[in-house]
Design an enzyme around this catalytic site. Structure first.
Site, PDB file in Angstrom:
ATOM      1  N   PHE A 124       6.409  -1.295   4.553  1.00  0.00           N
ATOM      2  CA  PHE A 124       5.117  -0.564   4.258  1.00  0.00           C
ATOM      3  C   PHE A 124       5.390   0.588   3.626  1.00  0.00           C
ATOM      4  O   PHE A 124       5.757   1.631   3.886  1.00  0.00           O
ATOM      5  CB  PHE A 124       4.559  -0.165   5.655  1.00  0.00           C
ATOM      6  CG  PHE A 124       3.575  -0.891   6.194  1.00  0.00           C
ATOM      7  CD1 PHE A 124       2.758  -1.902   5.355  1.00  0.00           C
ATOM      8  CD2 PHE A 124       3.323  -1.181   7.586  1.00  0.00           C
ATOM      9  CE1 PHE A 124       1.963  -2.746   6.046  1.00  0.00           C
ATOM     10  CE2 PHE A 124       2.488  -1.889   8.236  1.00  0.00           C
ATOM     11  CZ  PHE A 124       1.694  -2.780   7.300  1.00  0.00           C
ATOM     12  N   HIS A 125       5.530   0.132   2.288  1.00  0.00           N
ATOM     13  CA  HIS A 125       5.713   1.294   1.151  1.00  0.00           C
ATOM     14  C   HIS A 125       4.412   1.775   0.627  1.00  0.00           C
ATOM     15  O   HIS A 125       3.430   1.408   1.102  1.00  0.00           O
ATOM     16  CB  HIS A 125       6.531   1.045   0.045  1.00  0.00           C
ATOM     17  CG  HIS A 125       8.019   1.280   0.228  1.00  0.00           C
ATOM     18  ND1 HIS A 125       9.291   1.060  -0.613  1.00  0.00           N
ATOM     19  CD2 HIS A 125       8.464   1.598   1.452  1.00  0.00           C
ATOM     20  CE1 HIS A 125      10.049   1.561  -0.079  1.00  0.00           C
ATOM     21  NE2 HIS A 125      10.133   1.899   1.181  1.00  0.00           N
ATOM     22  N   ALA A 126       4.355   2.555  -0.125  1.00  0.00           N
ATOM     23  CA  ALA A 126       2.883   3.165  -0.757  1.00  0.00           C
ATOM     24  C   ALA A 126       2.153   2.240  -1.175  1.00  0.00           C
ATOM     25  O   ALA A 126       0.712   1.961  -0.577  1.00  0.00           O
ATOM     26  CB  ALA A 126       3.144   4.154  -2.053  1.00  0.00           C
TER      27      ALA A 126
ATOM     28  N   THR B  78       2.417  -1.235  -0.551  1.00  0.00           N
ATOM     29  CA  THR B  78       1.797  -2.488   0.489  1.00  0.00           C
ATOM     30  C   THR B  78       0.988  -1.711   1.531  1.00  0.00           C
ATOM     31  O   THR B  78       0.125  -2.461   2.012  1.00  0.00           O
ATOM     32  CB  THR B  78       3.118  -3.085   1.101  1.00  0.00           C
ATOM     33  OG1 THR B  78       4.158  -1.945   1.435  1.00  0.00           O
ATOM     34  CG2 THR B  78       4.035  -4.009   0.184  1.00  0.00           C
ATOM     35  N   ALA B  79       1.209  -0.538   1.888  1.00  0.00           N
ATOM     36  CA  ALA B  79       0.449  -0.025   2.907  1.00  0.00           C
ATOM     37  C   ALA B  79      -0.831   0.203   2.346  1.00  0.00           C
ATOM     38  O   ALA B  79      -2.161   0.177   3.005  1.00  0.00           O
ATOM     39  CB  ALA B  79       1.057   1.498   3.252  1.00  0.00           C
TER      40      ALA B  79
END
Lengths: 87, 545
Positions: free
Chosen positions: A14-16, A18-19
């Site tokens: 969950f990076h910027a 994908t989140a």
């Protein structure tokens, strides 16, 4: 309410990006969406909260959905994760 | 008299810059004080309008950067927008205003500081760096709410910027034509700002530390990225030397780049393709910019050195797409994963080998971990071959049996994909990376079986001389393989050409100007090298008989 465990297979977790994709999709549904990871539960419609979980590639998270359109919402969120956040 | 000193820094870009200093003061801290509000509704309205005004600002920044940044870097701005639209950020701030009956900027500051705290506590460096982004967004919001305007950075004449640190926002707001160079106390080579400066061609030194606080307003500076040096108030003689050096580098490169966009032909009319070795998006952008005739070696393993697990089919697909689209029309020679040896996989760390250069590496590792390692890559590449012009290069092929095995695997995955409903017209050409001596001892047999050949002279030299490339005690043997390499290349090329197959050279030998005349004489079809060497080699080819 329905719950499902799923492994994040995307290479970063969950990076910027994908989140925000997850939160955007979750926001399309009426049901409440929550993510549980490492004993912390956050609103699945919030990009910021998802980022603060620090979910990495190959981590397992739990998704809980409750509301009128819960089964449709769950199906579409699981598909998003399984397709590595590609629509 | 001004003191002349030399300071060391980290080169984050290339080139030389000379000019007067311009010191950028640190951003002033925000002043946010808790106050009782007269109307909760008014504060909530302020929140709503500041959120949408900031979104508009971010969109503006994104389009200002659209031509400078890659699509991957631009996606960060989309994430900023999502954060500004975050339902929880808004709801929590409203709750705080209602509960405390306080001003919106204080509420906002309280709420964002919780997210910043959580992000900074993570062990993922990428997410930790996002705390800085939230701080920046908070600052933009509070500025709008308070009607506060950040002091504009106005450069009246071309200067070298000196700052504690520089944000991408600050950079976007300055007229780039006035920036001769950038020097910062903080930061490293891989920061967003460093990547940006490099792609803009602005010489930059980062990570200078406290030394920059000694710099005075009226200093004259020279940035030397070749040596990672900052010269402060140099004497006139040094200034003159650097001016000449800069002029020369500029003229050489300008001239070479100008002619680099077309194919290079020798004085007697022989054509030789000059292609690029590529490992990431920056290489690909340079390959395009510096006039590569194609990509002769795409080192796919470079995309996944940091991966903690086997890359999935989707991550292969996405990663390659983002890189290939920087040079969409080129013929791309994609080398299948060359892990192992000097590029070990962390997730296979239990398998320690006595002689890794002669061990299970490259395609051997791919066969050993077929489902996890090679299969996802083959599927992703076959799918991509619909969209891009690809050919597949197989590393570490020892004999015909290896070649037949990989061809069979590719064929199998091709039919599997067709059955799954993918539309793929045909299997791309399959070539051999010539690096194991055994494969070319009998040229006739192998020349028939593969579609093209590429000499990997670095590994071939290591095997010919039985001298480990990574062992300093024996590396002096490697340059001595040159004559044997040229002999083998010539011998093999004759046979390959009789079969109508193309031969390229992609190791260090390819950019060795001493070998150029031999390559031209034996009719090598293409050379492949780091992109920045292409303009120079093309010029050398044009000057060859």
């Amino acid at each position: 309410m329905i719950e499902k465990q799923i492994v994040i297979k995307d290479s970063v977790g969950f990076h910027a990006r994908t989140a925000s994709l997850f939160a955007k999709k979750a926001a399309r549904f009426e049901s409440d969406v929550a993510i549980v990871f490492n004993g912390k539960k956050v609103n699945g419609k919030s990009t910021l909260s998802l980022m603060t979980l620090g979910v990495k590639s190959q981590d397992e998270i739990a998704i809980t959905v409750s509301g009128k359109d819960e089964s449709l919402a769950m199906e579409s969120l699981v598909t998003l994760i399984e397709n590595n956040f590609k629509d | 008299m001004k003191k002349n000193i030399t300071l060391k820094g980290i080169s984050a870009s290339v080139g030389i810059a000379l000019g007067p200093i311009f010191i950028i003061e640190n951003e002033k801290p925000l002043e946010v004080i808790k106050q009782k509000c007269s109307s909760v509704e008014v504060e909530i309205d302020k929140l709503t309008s500041s959120l949408s005004a900031t979104q508009a600002k971010v969109l503006g920044l994104k389009s200002a950067m659209a031509n400078t940044l890659s699509s991957e870097e631009l996606e960060l701005y989309d994430a900023y927008l999502e954060i500004l639209k975050d339902p929880e950020l808004k709801a929590n701030t409203i709750d705080y205003i209602k509960e405390e009956k306080c001003n919106v900027d204080f509420a906002l500051q309280q709420i964002t500081s919780v997210y910043i705290y959580d992000l900074e506590a993570l062990d993922d460096p990428y997410l930790r760096a996002r705390a800085e982004d939230i701080r920046m967004l908070n600052r933009m919001l509070v500025n709008i709410i308070q009607g506060r305007v950040e002091p504009e950075i106005v450069l009246t004449s071309p200067s070298i910027l000196v700052a504690e640190s520089l944000s991408t926002n600050q950079l976007a707001a300055i007229n780039a034509k006035q920036i001769l160079g950038v020097v910062t106390a903080k930061g490293g080579k891989t920061d967003h700002i460093a990547i940006l400066l490099k792609s803009m061609g602005i010489p930059a030194l980062v990570g200078m530390g406290k030394a920059i606080s000694t710099l005075k307003k009226e200093s004259y500076l020279i940035i030397d990225c070749n040596q990672g040096m900052l010269l402060v108030n140099p004497i006139q003689e040094i200034v003159l030397q650097y001016e000449l050096l800069k002029e020369k580098q500029f003229l050489d490169f300008e001239r070479q780049i100008k002619f680099s966009q077309s194919k290079a032909t020798t004085l007697s009319g022989k054509e030789l393709s000059v292609c690029a070795n590529v490992g990431d998006i920056e290489d690909m952008q340079k390959a395009f910019q510096f006039g590569a005739d194609g990509v002769g070696l795409f080192r796919t393993e470079m995309c996944f050195l940091e991966s903690k697990n086997f890359p999935t089919e989707e991550s292969h697909f996405q990663k390659y797409t983002s890189i290939l689209k920087e040079f969409p029309k080129a013929l791309h020679t994609i080398r299948l994963l060359d892990f192992g040896s000097d590029k070990p996989l962390v997730y296979l760390k239990n398998k320690i080998e006595e002689n890794p250069a002669l061990g299970s590496r490259a395609l051997r590792l791919g066969f050993e971990y077929y489902k996890e390692l090679l299969k996802p890559q083959l599927r992703a590449l076959l799918r991509l071959s619909q969209q891009f012009n690809l050919q597949l290069l197989c590393p570490m092929i020892a004999d015909i049996e290896d070649l037949l095995e990989i061809k069979e695997k590719i064929n199998l995955e091709f039919h599997q994909l067709i059955n799954e409903g993918f539309e793929i017209r045909k299997i791309p050409s399959i070539g051999i990376m010539v690096e194991i001596p055994n494969i070319i001892l009998q040229p006739q047999a192998v020349a028939k079986k593969a579609d093209f050949f590429s000499f990997g002279t670095n590994d071939l030299a290591q095997f010919l001389m039985a001298a480990d490339r990574t062992n300093d005690r024996v590396t002096h043997y490697l340059p001595r393989a040159k004559e044997s390499l040229l002999f083998l290349i010539e011998n093999f090329t004759k046979v390959a050409h009789e079969e109508g197959k193309k031969v390229s050279v992609c190791g260090e030998l390819a950019s060795d100007e001493e070998c150029l005349s031999t390559f031209i004489r034996i009719g090598i079809d293409s050379l492949s090298m780091p992109p920045n060497l292409i303009p120079g080699i093309k010029e050398a080819i044009r000057n060859s008989p």
